[in-house]
Design an enzyme around this catalytic site. Structure first.
Site, PDB file in Angstrom:
ATOM      1  CG  ASP A 199      -2.081  -0.590   1.391  1.00 34.97           C
ATOM      2  OD1 ASP A 199      -2.097  -1.752   0.577  1.00 34.97           O
ATOM      3  OD2 ASP A 199      -2.433  -1.115   2.166  1.00 34.97           O
TER       4      ASP A 199
ATOM      5  NE  ARG B 233      -7.532  24.447  25.704  1.00 31.31           N
ATOM      6  CZ  ARG B 233      -8.113  25.411  25.351  1.00 31.31           C
ATOM      7  NH1 ARG B 233      -9.786  24.605  25.567  1.00 31.31           N
ATOM      8  NH2 ARG B 233      -8.108  26.085  25.491  1.00 31.31           N
TER       9      ARG B 233
ATOM     10  CD  GLN C 199       4.075   6.526   0.944  1.00 25.34           C
ATOM     11  OE1 GLN C 199       4.321   6.991   0.046  1.00 25.34           O
ATOM     12  NE2 GLN C 199       4.697   5.433   0.752  1.00 25.34           N
TER      13      GLN C 199
END
Length: 267
Positions: free
Chosen positions: A45, A148, A223
């Protein structure tokens, strides 16, 4: 038909890619790395993600096929020992495909007027290193919450089984046009509150994140990651372009989920 092979650097993958290259030429296919009709990704993948970004400038003009040289992947329909069947499928190809939505990302920085644009197949994240990230989250330009925590992840349906799942996001069928936002280690107590669960928005809706600190943040798109920079806002939406996979043999999504995460084929 013009095809190209996009492979990773492992020894096994190189061997499979070499065999595929030889058999493609013998079957009469033209190898064209610049303007292919079909991109054959050989690896996993991660390799297909890299292939997508390499050809993202022409994603409307190409179709992808994944050949896996390891275990079953979500983007790969063929195994390394099925090269002959793949060649036959390509020979019988009539342009059929299945398409999935992509994530459009627009980033505005606090230190410049320029806006960067990105396209992601799986997900995009925003994190602040070393301390808590404080950011306002807007849906359709209306304030939804003040977050937060460590960061936020916005994913596509195809990306819902990747990093999104590891931070508690829902798994979404890839044929649905939707965006999902998942919280990364949010802070929830009597003083600070977030929704505390994944949010899935309609295809026409946008998600905007506006950090409340003049600080540097790390942004990722699949990526790719960026050097820390002061970010004013990030706007996420469904892109007006889609990725297409050649539908010679497209494995069923829920079958892949069961095989990959539950091990149904081993029970």
């Amino acid at each position: 038909m013009k095809v190209t092979i996009f492979a990773n650097a492992s020894a096994k993958t190189k061997k499979v890619a070499g065999e595929l290259h030889t058999k493609l030429l013998a079957a009469g296919f033209e190898i064209d790395d610049e303007h292919p009709d079909i991109v054959l990704s050989v690896g996993g993948d991660g390799t297909l993600l890299a292939a997508f970004h390499h050809y993202s400038h022409m994603v409307d003009q190409v179709r992808f096929v994944g050949v896996h040289t390891g275990h079953l992947g979500f983007y790969t329909d063929w195994r390394d020992y099925e090269i002959d069947q793949l060649i036959n499928g390509l020979l019988e190809d009539n342009g059929q495909s299945v398409t999935y939505p992509l994530l459009a990302v627009d980033i505005t920085y606090a230190d410049t007027d320029a806006t960067d644009h990105y396209l992601a197949l799986n997900e995009s994240t925003l994190k602040k290193l070393g301390s808590t990230m404080v950011a306002d989250v807007y849906i359709q330009d209306e304030l939804f919450e003040r977050f937060r925590g460590d960061g936020l992840c916005v994913s596509t349906p195809t990306g819902s089984t990747a990093y999104n799942k590891s931070v508690g996001g829902a798994v979404i069928h890839p044929r649905l046009d939707a965006l999902q936002m998942a919280e990364i280690a949010s802070i929830n107590n009597r003083v600070f509150r977030t929704l505390g669960s994944p949010v899935i928005v309609a295809p026409y809706e946008t998600i905007t994140i506006r950090p409340q600190q003049q600080s540097h943040f790390v942004f990722t798109a699949d990526q790719m990651d960026t050097q820390p920079r002061p970010i004013e806002q990030i706007r996420y939406s469904i892109a007006n372009r889609r990725i297409a996979f050649a539908q010679h043999r497209h494995n069923r999504f829920w079958q892949r989920v069961g095989t990959s995460f539950i091990g149904l084929d081993e029970q």
